[in-house]
Design an enzyme around this catalytic site. Structure first.
Site, PDB file in Angstrom:
ATOM      1  N   TYR A 118     -56.558   5.455  50.915  1.00 59.35           N
ATOM      2  CA  TYR A 118     -57.449   5.861  49.813  1.00 59.35           C
ATOM      3  C   TYR A 118     -58.269   6.706  50.267  1.00 59.35           C
ATOM      4  O   TYR A 118     -58.687   7.786  49.654  1.00 59.35           O
ATOM      5  CB  TYR A 118     -57.873   4.425  49.229  1.00 59.35           C
ATOM      6  N   SER A 166     -65.182   8.825  45.964  1.00 58.63           N
ATOM      7  CA  SER A 166     -65.514   7.558  46.276  1.00 58.63           C
ATOM      8  C   SER A 166     -66.477   7.683  47.496  1.00 58.63           C
ATOM      9  O   SER A 166     -66.655   8.535  48.368  1.00 58.63           O
ATOM     10  CB  SER A 166     -64.170   6.943  46.630  1.00 58.63           C
TER      11      SER A 166
END
Length: 279
Positions: free
Chosen positions: A146, A133
């Site tokens: 995250y 990500s």
């Protein structure tokens, strides 16, 4: 014809990468918690094997890898795509929420990779694509846990790129920005059960508000993104990192400049921490 093994392949990038590989003439193992939910175009193809796989269950992983090898004779490309998001300020997120996230995003990825590596080592080649990500390159408020899980993915991938080179196996981490998938839906994204009002009006909770506005209006086209992932993976040499999307590139450039500034500001004193008798 290469054989692709893709986790989390029932939707999002996993599904789009599977379609790109199929269109390229390759065989695809589409692994998902519920393979019955796969689209009909994948179910109908003789070059597709749909498998039930929960990457947090070791027995599922072993069974899926064995089935893939039995059907296609090997695995040339592993795409570690299965994962989910978690929103909230660090103070709001519980230990249980964090562990559940890491069990999927990190330990699931580790265990699938560990199961596939003997197949690739025996073949003397292979490529591993980890879907990371933008938040795994630059930590962002409101997604600290995250980000931590995706930083772990990036670190694993970087280490594997060197560790596995003697076996002819390459590793790459893809770091997408915001793409118009269903990642921001509740099926892929959790919000911390606890909300602390003190964070209202701060960057952590601004991210929560942005999610509501951004869902299904994101900048990136997942079909184009998956096509690029497929194109890059088909090259002879993988990059270590693949920034995916305009926003991902822009944020990486911002962080690189910040790192350069930090290095320059403290380089002399940092270097001077060596022993006086060091060469």
């Amino acid at each position: 014809m290469s054989t692709w093994f893709i986790t989390g392949a029932s939707r999002g990038f996993g599904l789009r990468i599977a379609r790109a590989a199929l269109a390229g003439g390759d065989a695809v193992v589409v692994a998902a918690r519920n393979p019955d939910s796969l689209p009909d175009d994948l179910k109908r193809s003789e070059r597709v094997l749909g498998l039930a796989l929960d990457v947090t269950r070791g027995e599922d992983i072993t069974r899926a890898v064995e089935a893939a090898v039995d059907r296609f004779g090997g695995i040339d490309v592993l795409v570690n795509n299965a994962g989910r998001g978690l929103l909230g300020a660090l103070e709001e997120i519980t230990d249980a929420e964090t562990r559940a996230l890491f069990d999927l995003n990190v330990f699931g990825l580790i265990n699938v990779t560990r199961a596939v590596l003997p197949v690739m080592r025996e073949a003397g080649h292979g490529k591993i694509v980890h879907i990371g990500s933008r938040s795994g390159f630059e930590g962002e408020p409101g997604v600290s846990m995250y980000s931590a899980s995706k930083f772990a993915v990036a670190g694993i991938s970087e280490a594997l790129s060197v560790e596995l080179a003697p076996f002819g196996i390459q590793s790459m981490v893809v770091e997408p920005g915001v793409f118009r998938t269903d990642f921001l839906d509740s099926g892929s994204l959790s919000v911390a059960a606890r909300r602390i009002p003190a964070y209202d009006g701060t960057p952590a909770h601004d991210t929560l508000d942005w999610i509501d506005q951004a869902n299904h209006t994101q900048l990136g086209d997942p079909v184009k993104g998956a096509a690029l992932i497929y194109e890059v993976t088909c090259q002879d040499r993988l990059p270590t990192h693949l920034a995916l999307g305009r926003d991902a590139i822009e944020r990486q450039q911002v962080k690189i400049r910040r790192l350069q500034d930090d290095l320059a500001a403290w380089r002399e004193k940092s270097t001077a921490t060596a022993h006086d008798d060091a060469a």
